[in-house]
Design an enzyme around this catalytic site. Structure first.
Site, PDB file in Angstrom:
ATOM      1  N   HIS A 159       0.848  -1.204   0.000  1.00 55.07           N
ATOM      2  CA  HIS A 159       0.000   0.000   0.000  1.00 55.07           C
ATOM      3  C   HIS A 159       0.879   1.248   0.000  1.00 55.07           C
ATOM      4  O   HIS A 159       0.647   2.197  -0.772  1.00 55.07           O
ATOM      5  CB  HIS A 159      -0.898  -0.042   1.235  1.00 55.07           C
ATOM      6  CG  HIS A 159      -1.703   1.198   1.462  1.00 55.07           C
ATOM      7  ND1 HIS A 159      -3.045   1.278   1.189  1.00 55.07           N
ATOM      8  CD2 HIS A 159      -1.354   2.420   1.957  1.00 55.07           C
ATOM      9  CE1 HIS A 159      -3.488   2.483   1.496  1.00 55.07           C
ATOM     10  NE2 HIS A 159      -2.481   3.205   1.977  1.00 55.07           N
ATOM     11  N   GLU A 160       1.910   1.268   0.831  1.00 55.85           N
ATOM     12  CA  GLU A 160       2.789   2.441   0.901  1.00 55.85           C
ATOM     13  C   GLU A 160       3.631   2.582  -0.363  1.00 55.85           C
ATOM     14  O   GLU A 160       3.889   3.704  -0.820  1.00 55.85           O
ATOM     15  CB  GLU A 160       3.683   2.346   2.143  1.00 55.85           C
ATOM     16  CG  GLU A 160       2.923   2.317   3.460  1.00 55.85           C
ATOM     17  CD  GLU A 160       1.938   3.474   3.607  1.00 55.85           C
ATOM     18  OE1 GLU A 160       2.211   4.567   3.071  1.00 55.85           O
ATOM     19  OE2 GLU A 160       0.879   3.274   4.232  1.00 55.85           O
TER      20      GLU A 160
ATOM     21  N   HIS B  55       1.789   4.501  -2.954  1.00 59.01           N
ATOM     22  CA  HIS B  55       1.886   5.959  -2.809  1.00 59.01           C
ATOM     23  C   HIS B  55       3.188   6.485  -3.416  1.00 59.01           C
ATOM     24  O   HIS B  55       3.217   7.574  -4.000  1.00 59.01           O
ATOM     25  CB  HIS B  55       1.817   6.339  -1.330  1.00 59.01           C
ATOM     26  CG  HIS B  55       0.449   6.220  -0.730  1.00 59.01           C
ATOM     27  ND1 HIS B  55      -0.662   6.798  -1.298  1.00 59.01           N
ATOM     28  CD2 HIS B  55       0.011   5.595   0.400  1.00 59.01           C
ATOM     29  CE1 HIS B  55      -1.726   6.543  -0.547  1.00 59.01           C
ATOM     30  NE2 HIS B  55      -1.347   5.804   0.485  1.00 59.01           N
TER      31      HIS B  55
ATOM     32  N   GLU C  83      -6.380   6.720  -1.063  1.00 63.90           N
ATOM     33  CA  GLU C  83      -6.292   5.544  -0.198  1.00 63.90           C
ATOM     34  C   GLU C  83      -6.972   4.343  -0.849  1.00 63.90           C
ATOM     35  O   GLU C  83      -6.463   3.218  -0.786  1.00 63.90           O
ATOM     36  CB  GLU C  83      -6.938   5.850   1.161  1.00 63.90           C
ATOM     37  CG  GLU C  83      -6.143   6.811   2.027  1.00 63.90           C
ATOM     38  CD  GLU C  83      -4.726   6.338   2.265  1.00 63.90           C
ATOM     39  OE1 GLU C  83      -4.529   5.171   2.650  1.00 63.90           O
ATOM     40  OE2 GLU C  83      -3.794   7.144   2.053  1.00 63.90           O
TER      41      GLU C  83
END
Length: 640
Positions: A172-173, A176, A256
């Protein structure tokens, strides 16, 4: 949305956000200017009933407006300069500490393994890893670009989540990072800080007037005007901050959802991030961080991190929505808070890496371009397998400051004995004695290094090398440049790895992206000819490869058969980094056509292609997975 579209989208989104915030600032400046001007007229204390008229004097209003604008600009610029160093500043501001790369703690070791696997699988630099001693389950990625990125993870996350769940959070990070969200997030922090400064000034005026009133007698309307000015500026400033938070929250919630979906795409394991979100929902400490300034960075976190006043100002969607998007058949049950079984470092449930699928020509080039910034479960498995194949002494060396320098020296030293002897002699007079001891210790495992393993080792060494002081890095850089200068036969791969090592420590040189392929015929001819000659011993085939690449780009190129000096290749790259984002996919396709002209991408060629793409800001998973397994070469040997 592919990598290039995502990057363009992030830039357009940044522009729109800046525009919205500027509109809010203009409105606030107008209100603040009128308020300040009225207060100045009252403070002047001149008798007469024309105070409103004097307050609306254009010159006075204009002067006050300029002053307010300067306050916002200086506040934003000051915060931007504070954050200029990248993600490490954010991590340290939140109380994080750099994770010891030689840690023996099982949880910390597991976190490092997951981050390193994800970085190698996605073809990007290994980010610095910070640990926040906080019982909450949370994580964040911060920085301006992948070269200065930092990933922070809480103690609660690494002690509560199993390996698959932690990998989902880290994926997930990484989303980003790959989608350009980090730079957008830091710009939002700076802009909102500039608006907040107006409110802070109002708070100081209000406090000063209140304290001053206790110490001295009142003087006309002066104290009342200051109190009113302070209160008004506080209202204006905090109202502006609220507007900014509403804009920030609306954008952050959508990013998100995208990052959650990307984590599933990268790992092919929805139960990983889905399980992490369910444990977050059931966790007693939740995701709320204890850091004093956690609110300022709330849009960076994996979980909400702070208490929101309402859903409108919440930077994250409700956990239930996030879980149901990932696990549509979720029955609403949450796991009981239990201790997590320790998973041995390096193990995971990800399936074995699939074998390569043979593609050719334009199809392979298109597949390579489509894979940029989009690692999958096979890439993760291959990264894990590659790390398992590396000699443990080399991995340990990548995590220690002296040994990491020796490791990079050994990787970049020439292949032929004559060059290596001359380079070793040069290092004797320039490198630190401790580094030379490590270089000798690593000579045997480096000599047995398998093709395609040099790039991952440099990536593993980057976090510790970024911690070198300015003087230490200057000495390290001088040694690297000396190695290249005295190399008898410097190859393209050696040059690319050298450039990657330097850029991975120094960071990306942010040049304006204002050039088009049609403007870069000279640099393109040099780079593509070098890539073609690196993989093909036959000059006629290399020339044909460049011609096909030129056809792919739709421009005329000259074939340059002579082996180029490193300075010429650096010259070409310094111009190519200014290529507009929309045309980088075409450049990567042309580079791939040059490398795979003989019908396959071998490990050395894949390493070269990845290293060059890396320095162009295009994180590329191993392109060898898309080509057939290497067979015997035309030239009967390996070329650099």
């Amino acid at each position: 949305m592919d990598f290039f579209e995502a990057q363009d989208h992030a830039r357009r989104l940044t522009g729109r956000l800046v525009g919205l915030l500027l509109l809010a600032v203009v409105a606030l400046i107008a209100v603040a200017s009128v308020v300040v001007t009225l207060a100045l007229v009252l403070l002047d204390g001149q008798p007469g009933g024309d105070s409103p008229a004097r307050a609306l004097d254009p010159r006075l209003l204009g002067g006050v407006a300029v002053a307010v604008i300067l306050v916002v600009v200086v506040g934003s610029l000051g915060r931007h300069l504070q954050l200029r160093a990248g993600g490490a500043v954010v991590a340290e501001a939140l109380g994080g500490r750099p994770l010891n790369l030689e840690t023996r703690d099982d949880n910390e070791r597991r976190l490092l393994n997951v981050v390193e696997e994800m970085a190698i699988a996605s073809g990007m630099p290994v980010p610095s890893v910070y640990l926040l001693e906080d019982p909450a389950i949370n994580a964040f990625a911060a920085g301006h670009d992948p070269h200065d990125a930092a990933i922070g993870v809480t103690r609660g996350a690494i002690e509560t989540l199993d390996r698959d769940e932690l990998q989902g959070v880290i994926a997930h990070e990484f989303s980003h990072i790959l989608h350009g969200d980090m730079r957008l997030n830091l710009r939002l922090v700076a802009l909102l800080h500039g608006i907040l400064v107006i409110g802070l000034i109002g708070h100081m005026l209000l406090r000063g007037a209140a304290l001053g009133g206790r110490r001295r007698s009142r003087r006309g309307n002066g104290r009342v005007a200051v109190l009113g000015l302070g209160a008004a500026l506080m209202v204006v400033g905090y109202a502006g901050t609220l507007c900014g938070r509403l804009i920030k929250a609306a954008v952050s919630r959508q990013r998100e959802f995208l990052a959650d979906a990307s984590a599933v795409q990268y790992t092919r394991n929805p139960d990983g991030i889905g399980g992490a979100l369910k444990k977050l929902a059931a966790h007693s400490a939740g995701s709320r961080l204890a850091a004093a300034n956690a609110e300022e960075f709330s849009h960076l976190y994996f979980g909400r991190g702070v208490r929101a006043m309402s859903r409108l100002t919440s930077t994250h969607p409700p956990l239930e929505q996030r879980i149901r998007r990932i696990l549509p058949h979720w029955d609403g049950s949450l796991p009981a808070p239990t201790s997590r079984p320790v998973t041995p470092p390096g193990s995971a449930s990800t399936p074995e890496a699939p074998t390569g699928t043979a593609l050719a020509g334009a199809a392979l080039a298109g597949a390579v371009v489509a894979s940029v910034g989009r690692p999958d479960a096979g890439d993760l498995a291959r990264a894990r397998q590659r790390l398992a194949e590396l000699d443990v002494r080399l991995i340990e060396a990548a995590h220690e400051p002296f040994a990491a320098r020796a490791l990079v020296y050994g990787i970049l030293m020439g292949a032929d004995p004559e060059s290596r002897e001359r380079q070793r002699l040069a290092l004797t007079s320039q490198a630190l004695p401790e580094v030379l001891v490590e270089l000798d210790r690593l000579a045997e495992p480096l000599a047995r290094l398998a093709p395609g393993h040099r790039l991952p080792l440099i990536e593993l060494a980057l976090p510790v090398l970024r911690q070198l002081s300015a003087a230490q890095f200057a000495g390290f850089r001088a040694c690297l440049d000396r190695l290249m200068a005295i190399e008898t036969r410097p190859g393209a791969r050696q040059w690319a790895l050298h450039r990657l090592a330097v850029q991975g420590i120094e960071g990306e040189r942010r040049a304006r992206r204002d050039r088009h392929l049609a403007d870069l015929g000279g640099p393109l001819s040099r780079l593509l000819s070098t890539l073609a000659m690196a993989g093909l011993a036959n000059e006629a085939e290399a020339r044909d490869a460049v011609e096909q690449a030129a056809a792919t780009l739709g421009i005329d190129l000259d074939f340059v058969p002579e082996p180029p000096p490193a300075a010429d290749l650096d010259w070409a790259m310094e111009r190519l980094v200014r290529l507009v984002q929309a045309e980088r996919a075409s450049l990567l396709a042309a580079m791939t056509r040059c490398v795979e002209h003989d019908g396959r991408i071998e490990p050395e060629e894949a390493e070269l292609l990845c290293a060059v793409a890396w320095t162009l800001g295009c994180p590329l998973p191993d392109p060898g997975r898309l080509a057939s397994r290497p067979g015997p070469r035309h030239d009967g040997g390996h070329r650099q």
